[in-house]
Design an enzyme around this catalytic site. Structure first.
Site, PDB file in Angstrom:
ATOM      1  N   GLU A  50     -26.233   4.872 -15.587  1.00 28.62           N
ATOM      2  CA  GLU A  50     -24.876   6.226 -14.943  1.00 28.62           C
ATOM      3  C   GLU A  50     -24.348   7.190 -15.854  1.00 28.62           C
ATOM      4  OE1 GLU A  50     -23.534   3.600 -14.025  1.00 28.62           O
ATOM      5  OE2 GLU A  50     -22.044   4.044 -13.861  1.00 28.62           O
ATOM      6  N   LYS A 103     -26.498  -3.126  -8.306  1.00 29.58           N
ATOM      7  CA  LYS A 103     -25.329  -3.587  -8.133  1.00 29.58           C
ATOM      8  C   LYS A 103     -25.652  -6.400  -7.719  1.00 29.58           C
ATOM      9  CE  LYS A 103     -23.133  -1.882 -11.250  1.00 29.58           C
ATOM     10  NZ  LYS A 103     -23.558  -1.654 -13.152  1.00 29.58           N
ATOM     11  N   ARG A 150     -23.559   6.921 -19.383  1.00 27.09           N
ATOM     12  CA  ARG A 150     -24.249   7.919 -20.039  1.00 27.09           C
ATOM     13  C   ARG A 150     -25.080   9.459 -19.712  1.00 27.09           C
ATOM     14  NH1 ARG A 150     -28.019   2.573 -22.055  1.00 27.09           N
ATOM     15  NH2 ARG A 150     -26.409   2.181 -21.017  1.00 27.09           N
TER      16      ARG A 150
HETATM   17  N1  BES Z   1     -19.889   0.963 -15.318  1.00 24.94           N
HETATM   18  C1  BES Z   1     -21.289   0.149 -15.335  1.00 24.94           C
HETATM   19  C2  BES Z   1     -21.049  -0.698 -16.960  1.00 24.94           C
HETATM   20  C3  BES Z   1     -19.656  -1.465 -17.137  1.00 24.94           C
HETATM   21  C4  BES Z   1     -19.542  -2.805 -16.152  1.00 24.94           C
HETATM   22  C5  BES Z   1     -18.689  -1.696 -17.117  1.00 24.94           C
HETATM   23  C6  BES Z   1     -18.855  -3.702 -15.893  1.00 24.94           C
HETATM   24  C7  BES Z   1     -17.436  -2.583 -17.387  1.00 24.94           C
HETATM   25  C8  BES Z   1     -17.941  -3.690 -16.431  1.00 24.94           C
HETATM   26  C9  BES Z   1     -22.381   0.855 -16.029  1.00 24.94           C
HETATM   27  O1  BES Z   1     -22.447   2.037 -15.592  1.00 24.94           O
HETATM   28  C10 BES Z   1     -23.695  -0.405 -15.331  1.00 24.94           C
HETATM   29  O2  BES Z   1     -23.663  -0.252 -14.999  1.00 24.94           O
HETATM   30  N2  BES Z   1     -23.715  -0.686 -16.901  1.00 24.94           N
HETATM   31  C11 BES Z   1     -25.356  -1.007 -17.162  1.00 24.94           C
HETATM   32  C12 BES Z   1     -26.411  -0.250 -18.076  1.00 24.94           C
HETATM   33  C13 BES Z   1     -27.669  -0.875 -17.826  1.00 24.94           C
HETATM   34  C14 BES Z   1     -28.031  -0.923 -16.289  1.00 24.94           C
HETATM   35  C15 BES Z   1     -28.559  -0.719 -18.584  1.00 24.94           C
HETATM   36  C16 BES Z   1     -24.152  -2.302 -17.648  1.00 24.94           C
HETATM   37  O3  BES Z   1     -23.352  -2.356 -18.269  1.00 24.94           O
HETATM   38  O4  BES Z   1     -25.387  -3.291 -17.301  1.00 24.94           O
HETATM   39 ZN    ZN Z   2     -20.818   2.902 -14.820  1.00 25.86          ZN
HETATM   40 MN    MN Z   3     -23.491   1.813 -13.722  1.00 26.89          MN
END
Ligand code: BES
Ligand code: ZN
Ligand code: MN
Length: 459
Positions: free
Chosen positions: A308, A236, A310
């Site tokens: 991750e 990230k 899911r």
């Molecule tokens: N934990 C995150 C989702 C999240 C981000 C929740 C910010 C609340 C606030 C999750 O694991 C994630 O990184 N999701 C990605 C999915 C994508 C790679 C398909 C996302 O939402 O960008």
């Molecule tokens: Zn996450």
């Molecule tokens: Mn994530």
């Protein structure tokens, strides 16, 4: 709890509530010393304002709060830290139901995360004996558990700490606790939980808590316990990573809900499963392009290591479905897309069943807990197709990400299972009455209220 005391006495300070219309009517008919004082403050009379009214000696004697026509849970939730410290009580002209919700608001509003910083003393409210004390306390305690777990920084809230918290709760309520740690996840067939968590020196685990009479309906609860989400090899950005200590928010909700159920002795057989991992980066981290065969036997191609949550939930949910639950609920901070859809202050939920969804909606309204249903739109399922495996973990388009994530989970849920999936922020980005900045329970009061309706003994 520090924000409550047993019973009011002559030194306690009265809190009275007026709607704006009631107050206007009062001042139109005749002015007494209280209304005169309030008018002389020259502040506008509007919902949310409160006025400190002294007695003849100038000592604080009464607090008048202007409230909305539909009395809200949050009406006095700001007061614990804005009133002078002391003992207060609600006018007994307020109905029992209204005092119940105001007491919940007061309890939620007096929350502080005090572990690392000196905190303020809150004013105290009389905990009236005629309200449903058990339910009120259970809501407040359970919310506090959720908030505390989320607010704890990741260096003190790794999978082993989630495990400790669960063990403590199990001991308190005589529940049984088991866990599967590290390489045993491979042995016992939780390949996805292991794959996501294996790069961290904080070993991954599946934490389980079981409670209640096996004759009662089986209620299964799962929660995403990603104790820190760096994104993995698909790392990230700094801004994207900043709040990822909260990525175990789903696990916190599962534990908060478990606490509520056990504290109120709800007649269910409860089974909680928390996959707890750190999504870290190391030489043995799982990679984009890897294919992993899930517990259910489905093969998953990893498109993005940042999707991750899911993955770890899939193995937990498959196992819970094998138990044939009457109801399966999962909570997760699953997607950024859910926030794009509804913003940070409305929790997303998914369910195939209108009956369950409508039940949740009416409970959400009753408990003033903001949640909204999104569709499990099967038309987007094609986005999860993989060339070489049964499915990919991340949809091919950037649109509808909360839905495609939910569809991914659904492919691990049995056909006729009454399943509810929550995708929540679990965090207040700003402070509102009773909802301080930081970790937050979202979609918890709705579910507590709903479970009372669905399973509760007639109290
Ligand atoms: N934990 C995150 C989702 C999240 C981000 C929740 C910010 C609340 C606030 C999750 O694991 C994630 O990184 N999701 C990605 C999915 C994508 C790679 C398909 C996302 O939402 O960008
Ligand atoms: Zn996450
Ligand atoms: Mn994530």
């Amino acid at each position: 709890m520090d924000c409550f005391y047993e019973s009011a006495n002559e030194d306690s300070i009265l809190i009275t509530l007026f709607t704006k219309a009631e107050f206007d009517e009062l001042t139109n008919s005749s002015l007494d010393s209280v209304t005169t004082w309030i008018l002389s403050s020259n502040r506008s009379i509007q919902p949310g304002n409160h006025y400190l009214v002294p007695d003849n000696e100038g000592k604080l004697n009464q607090v008048v709060v202007i409230v909305d026509d539909n009395l809200s849970l949050w009406s006095i939730a700001e007061l614990p830290f804005s009133l002078p410290s002391g003992n207060y009580f609600l006018a007994d002209t307020i109905s029992v139901e209204d005092r119940e919700k105001l007491t919940i608001g007061w309890g939620l509003g007096s929350y502080q995360f005090s572990k690392y910083k000196k905190t303020k003393e809150s004013a105290r409210l009389s905990f009236a004996s005629d309200i449903d004390q058990e339910t009120v306390l259970a809501i407040i305690n359970s919310t506090q558990i959720v908030r505390d777990l989320i607010n704890e920084p990741a260096n003190e809230m790794m999978p082993e700490h989630l495990s400790e918290a669960t063990q403590k709760m199990a001991a308190k309520f005589n529940a049984s606790f088991t866990e599967i740690v590290g390489d045993n996840l491979i042995k016992d067939n939780y390949p996805l939980i292991h794959a996501v968590g294996r790069a961290s020196e904080n070993q991954p685990r599946l934490i389980k808590l079981e409670w209640g009479n096996p004759e009662h309906p089986l209620l299964c609860v799962a929660g995403k316990g990603v104790c820190f989400d760096s994104g993995g090899l698909d790392i990230k950005s700094a801004a994207g990573m900043r709040w990822m200590k909260k990525d175990m928010g789903g696990a916190a909700h599962a534990l908060g809900l478990a606490n509520y159920i056990m504290q109120t002795n709800l007649p269910v057989h409860l089974q909680v499963a928390i996959p707890a991992v750190e999504n870290a980066i190391s030489n043995n981290a799982y990679r984009p392009g890897d294919v992993i065969v899930a517990r259910s036997g489905k093969s998953v191609e990893i498109d993005n290591t940042d999707a991750e949550g899911r993955l770890v939930l899939a193995d937990a949910i498959s196992e819970l479905c094998d138990l044939k639950p009457d109801l399966l609920i999962d909570y997760a901070t699953l997607t950024g897309a859910a926030r794009v859809a509804l913003g940070t202050e409305v929790g997303v939920f998914f369910s195939e069943l209108d009956k369950t969804s409508h039940g949740l909606y009416s409970s959400a309204k009753a408990s003033e807990d903001d949640i909204w249903r999104l569709p499990l739109h099967q038309g987007y399922k094609h986005q999860l197709k993989s060339n070489i495996a049964d499915l990919v973990n991340c949809a091919s388009s950037g649109y509808g990400g909360a839905i495609t994530a939910a569809l991914f989970l659904q492919s691990f849920v049995s056909e006729n299972c009454d399943w509810v999936h929550f995708d929540v922020m679990a965090y207040n980005m700003r402070s509102r009455a009773g909802r301080p900045k930081g970790g937050e329970a979202m979609g918890l009061r709705s579910v507590c209220n709903y479970l009372e309706k669905r399973y509760g003994a007639n109290k």
